[in-house]
Write a protein that holds these residues in place. Sequence first.
Motif, PDB file in Angstrom:
ATOM      1  N   THR A 103       0.830  -1.212   0.000  1.00 10.20           N
ATOM      2  CA  THR A 103       0.000   0.000   0.000  1.00 10.20           C
ATOM      3  C   THR A 103       0.864   1.261   0.000  1.00 10.20           C
ATOM      4  OG1 THR A 103      -0.159  -0.138   2.417  1.00 10.20           O
ATOM      5  CG2 THR A 103      -1.944  -1.110   1.139  1.00 10.20           C
ATOM      6  N   ASP A 104       1.986   1.229   0.703  1.00 10.30           N
ATOM      7  CA  ASP A 104       2.885   2.393   0.693  1.00 10.30           C
ATOM      8  C   ASP A 104       3.411   2.669  -0.709  1.00 10.30           C
ATOM      9  OD1 ASP A 104       2.522   2.763   3.381  1.00 10.30           O
ATOM     10  OD2 ASP A 104       4.356   1.714   3.972  1.00 10.30           O
ATOM     11  N   SER A 105       3.848   1.621  -1.393  1.00 17.41           N
ATOM     12  CA  SER A 105       4.353   1.790  -2.763  1.00 17.41           C
ATOM     13  C   SER A 105       3.248   2.245  -3.707  1.00 17.41           C
ATOM     14  CB  SER A 105       4.961   0.470  -3.251  1.00 17.41           C
ATOM     15  OG  SER A 105       6.046   0.071  -2.429  1.00 17.41           O
ATOM     16  N   ALA A 106       2.062   1.665  -3.545  1.00 15.85           N
ATOM     17  CA  ALA A 106       0.940   2.053  -4.409  1.00 15.85           C
ATOM     18  C   ALA A 106       0.557   3.513  -4.191  1.00 15.85           C
ATOM     19  CB  ALA A 106      -0.259   1.143  -4.149  1.00 15.85           C
ATOM     20  N   ASN A 107       0.577   3.960  -2.937  1.00 18.78           N
ATOM     21  CA  ASN A 107       0.260   5.364  -2.653  1.00 18.78           C
ATOM     22  C   ASN A 107       1.294   6.302  -3.256  1.00 18.78           C
ATOM     23  OD1 ASN A 107      -2.089   4.838  -1.178  1.00 18.78           O
ATOM     24  ND2 ASN A 107      -0.960   4.526   0.716  1.00 18.78           N
ATOM     25  N   THR A 108       2.557   5.894  -3.226  1.00 18.83           N
ATOM     26  CA  THR A 108       3.602   6.717  -3.840  1.00 18.83           C
ATOM     27  C   THR A 108       3.408   6.811  -5.354  1.00 18.83           C
ATOM     28  OG1 THR A 108       5.163   6.066  -2.105  1.00 18.83           O
ATOM     29  CG2 THR A 108       6.085   6.978  -4.131  1.00 18.83           C
ATOM     30  N   TYR A 109       3.105   5.677  -5.974  1.00 22.16           N
ATOM     31  CA  TYR A 109       2.854   5.661  -7.421  1.00 22.16           C
ATOM     32  C   TYR A 109       1.651   6.531  -7.775  1.00 22.16           C
ATOM     33  CZ  TYR A 109       2.064   3.635 -12.078  1.00 22.16           C
ATOM     34  OH  TYR A 109       1.878   3.454 -13.421  1.00 22.16           O
ATOM     35  N   LEU A 110       0.600   6.432  -6.978  1.00 20.08           N
ATOM     36  CA  LEU A 110      -0.593   7.248  -7.224  1.00 20.08           C
ATOM     37  C   LEU A 110      -0.290   8.729  -7.062  1.00 20.08           C
ATOM     38  CD1 LEU A 110      -3.656   7.459  -7.702  1.00 20.08           C
ATOM     39  CD2 LEU A 110      -3.956   7.211  -5.232  1.00 20.08           C
ATOM     40  N   SER A 111       0.491   9.073  -6.052  1.00 19.03           N
ATOM     41  CA  SER A 111       0.819  10.478  -5.818  1.00 19.03           C
ATOM     42  C   SER A 111       1.597  11.071  -6.985  1.00 19.03           C
ATOM     43  CB  SER A 111       1.624  10.598  -4.517  1.00 19.03           C
ATOM     44  OG  SER A 111       2.056  11.928  -4.310  1.00 19.03           O
ATOM     45  N   GLN A 112       2.575  10.330  -7.496  1.00 20.23           N
ATOM     46  CA  GLN A 112       3.395  10.846  -8.591  1.00 20.23           C
ATOM     47  C   GLN A 112       2.598  10.954  -9.890  1.00 20.23           C
ATOM     48  OE1 GLN A 112       6.437  12.053  -8.281  1.00 20.23           O
ATOM     49  NE2 GLN A 112       6.363  11.612  -6.093  1.00 20.23           N
ATOM     50  N   THR A 113       1.794   9.944 -10.199  1.00 23.02           N
ATOM     51  CA  THR A 113       1.010  10.000 -11.441  1.00 23.02           C
ATOM     52  C   THR A 113      -0.073  11.079 -11.366  1.00 23.02           C
ATOM     53  OG1 THR A 113      -0.390   8.211 -10.575  1.00 23.02           O
ATOM     54  CG2 THR A 113       1.428   7.590 -12.023  1.00 23.02           C
ATOM     55  N   THR A 114      -0.643  11.276 -10.184  1.00 21.32           N
ATOM     56  CA  THR A 114      -1.641  12.346 -10.035  1.00 21.32           C
ATOM     57  C   THR A 114      -1.004  13.712 -10.248  1.00 21.32           C
ATOM     58  OG1 THR A 114      -2.902  11.003  -8.464  1.00 21.32           O
ATOM     59  CG2 THR A 114      -3.326  13.366  -8.465  1.00 21.32           C
ATOM     60  N   LEU A 115       0.171  13.909  -9.660  1.00 20.29           N
ATOM     61  CA  LEU A 115       0.876  15.179  -9.841  1.00 20.29           C
ATOM     62  C   LEU A 115       1.198  15.425 -11.313  1.00 20.29           C
ATOM     63  CD1 LEU A 115       2.258  17.632  -8.522  1.00 20.29           C
ATOM     64  CD2 LEU A 115       4.316  16.229  -8.291  1.00 20.29           C
ATOM     65  N   ALA A 116       1.649  14.390 -12.015  1.00 19.77           N
ATOM     66  CA  ALA A 116       1.983  14.541 -13.440  1.00 19.77           C
ATOM     67  C   ALA A 116       0.740  14.843 -14.266  1.00 19.77           C
ATOM     68  CB  ALA A 116       2.659  13.262 -13.941  1.00 19.77           C
ATOM     69  N   LEU A 117      -0.359  14.150 -13.968  1.00 15.95           N
ATOM     70  CA  LEU A 117      -1.588  14.371 -14.738  1.00 15.95           C
ATOM     71  C   LEU A 117      -2.158  15.764 -14.491  1.00 15.95           C
ATOM     72  CD1 LEU A 117      -3.719  13.234 -16.634  1.00 15.95           C
ATOM     73  CD2 LEU A 117      -4.882  12.255 -14.645  1.00 15.95           C
ATOM     74  N   VAL A 118      -2.145  16.211 -13.253  1.00 11.68           N
ATOM     75  CA  VAL A 118      -2.651  17.555 -12.942  1.00 11.68           C
ATOM     76  C   VAL A 118      -1.809  18.615 -13.638  1.00 11.68           C
ATOM     77  CG1 VAL A 118      -2.906  19.230 -11.079  1.00 11.68           C
ATOM     78  CG2 VAL A 118      -3.738  16.899 -10.766  1.00 11.68           C
ATOM     79  N   ASP A 119      -0.501  18.444 -13.638  1.00 13.21           N
ATOM     80  CA  ASP A 119       0.372  19.409 -14.302  1.00 13.21           C
ATOM     81  C   ASP A 119       0.143  19.395 -15.817  1.00 13.21           C
ATOM     82  OD1 ASP A 119       2.760  21.267 -14.138  1.00 13.21           O
ATOM     83  OD2 ASP A 119       3.572  19.732 -15.486  1.00 13.21           O
ATOM     84  N   ALA A 120      -0.058  18.212 -16.386  1.00 13.11           N
ATOM     85  CA  ALA A 120      -0.300  18.121 -17.830  1.00 13.11           C
ATOM     86  C   ALA A 120      -1.603  18.820 -18.209  1.00 13.11           C
ATOM     87  CB  ALA A 120      -0.333  16.652 -18.259  1.00 13.11           C
ATOM     88  N   HIS A 121      -2.656  18.605 -17.436  1.00 16.03           N
ATOM     89  CA  HIS A 121      -3.927  19.277 -17.729  1.00 16.03           C
ATOM     90  C   HIS A 121      -3.820  20.791 -17.524  1.00 16.03           C
ATOM     91  CE1 HIS A 121      -7.085  16.411 -18.744  1.00 16.03           C
ATOM     92  NE2 HIS A 121      -6.457  15.526 -17.982  1.00 16.03           N
ATOM     93  N   ARG A 167       0.127  19.075 -25.986  1.00 19.18           N
ATOM     94  CA  ARG A 167      -0.298  19.032 -24.587  1.00 19.18           C
ATOM     95  C   ARG A 167      -1.419  18.006 -24.376  1.00 19.18           C
ATOM     96  NH1 ARG A 167       3.756  20.934 -21.625  1.00 19.18           N
ATOM     97  NH2 ARG A 167       4.447  23.000 -22.330  1.00 19.18           N
ATOM     98  N   LEU A 168      -2.286  17.881 -25.359  1.00 22.11           N
ATOM     99  CA  LEU A 168      -3.362  16.905 -25.247  1.00 22.11           C
ATOM    100  C   LEU A 168      -2.810  15.475 -25.262  1.00 22.11           C
ATOM    101  CD1 LEU A 168      -6.355  16.286 -25.086  1.00 22.11           C
ATOM    102  CD2 LEU A 168      -6.453  16.428 -27.591  1.00 22.11           C
ATOM    103  N   GLU A 169      -1.823  15.221 -26.097  1.00 18.93           N
ATOM    104  CA  GLU A 169      -1.206  13.897 -26.136  1.00 18.93           C
ATOM    105  C   GLU A 169      -0.503  13.583 -24.807  1.00 18.93           C
ATOM    106  OE1 GLU A 169      -1.362  11.494 -28.371  1.00 18.93           O
ATOM    107  OE2 GLU A 169      -2.783  12.734 -29.494  1.00 18.93           O
ATOM    108  N   GLU A 170       0.101  14.600 -24.216  1.00 17.52           N
ATOM    109  CA  GLU A 170       0.750  14.403 -22.921  1.00 17.52           C
ATOM    110  C   GLU A 170      -0.277  14.057 -21.852  1.00 17.52           C
ATOM    111  OE1 GLU A 170       2.528  17.881 -20.978  1.00 17.52           O
ATOM    112  OE2 GLU A 170       4.372  16.718 -20.811  1.00 17.52           O
ATOM    113  N   CYS A 171      -1.422  14.711 -21.909  1.00 17.17           N
ATOM    114  CA  CYS A 171      -2.505  14.394 -20.956  1.00 17.17           C
ATOM    115  C   CYS A 171      -2.965  12.950 -21.114  1.00 17.17           C
ATOM    116  CB  CYS A 171      -3.687  15.345 -21.162  1.00 17.17           C
ATOM    117  SG  CYS A 171      -3.405  17.038 -20.622  1.00 17.17           S
TER     118      CYS A 171
END
Length: 263
Positions: A103-121, A167-171
């Motif tokens: 769960t710790d690793s999964a939360n870290t993965y989720l945090s990083q991908t969420t940050l990347a997706l929010v920045d891309a949008h 930018r859309l492709e990055e999203c």
Amino acid sequence: MQAFRNCGLCASGNLLKGRTDFLVARRNMSVLRLSAACVQLLKDKTNVFCSSPVHQRLLRLPEGARSKAVAFSVGSGLCAVPFTQVENLSHESLIRRASCLVTDSANTYLSQTTLALVDAHTQYAKALHTLIALQKRYITSIGKLTPAEEDSIWQVIIGQRVEVSDRLEECKRFESNWMNAIHICELSAEAAYNSGAEHACTATKTNLQAAQSKVEEIRKISREAKKKLAETKAEEIQRMAEYVSSIDINDLEDIPEAYLRED
């Protein structure tokens, strides 16, 4: 031990026996000197023990180890034997620990991908708003630009459209990673719950809700920007139709090619 026996002899053999002769000064002074010697001997023994390497090692032990240490006196030495509590290493406890690590690793993965997706949008929305501003500027200048100026502004608009597409492709790329993270977190939360790690399951579900809420919020901003761009495009088409209908049909040859193109 010898010092204690000497001290005991002093107290019992001299002080008690000499009670009837208490007024005799010489004997009293002798008893006092002998008692002082006993006290000094005890003090020296104590100093030797406190300065011994064994005692220093004992003092360096952690607080928990010192509280569980049992001291044995062997001759003039001191042996400190710490007793530590052996933790439960059953299969259930090991599985529970492993599920917490997952769960710790999964939360870290989720945090990083969420940050990347929010920045891309966020970057995508900015690119859309820049294109909207360029389109509005073009709409207000219809019929007022020279052919050279017309080509110049269209080059900028086309370049900005390429930026929006990138930018859309990055999203889309980060969206795929984020969906994988969501799936992994859901599985890890279920595994943690089944293994008895309810706290890890609850924390993972909380992180899932927060990530989904944040992504939905930034998606809404992107959708609003896309809607404004579509409205601007409709306004441009309407303005172009009005301009074409307002001029003489014989002057169509003088209309810049940019006004007649379909985008």
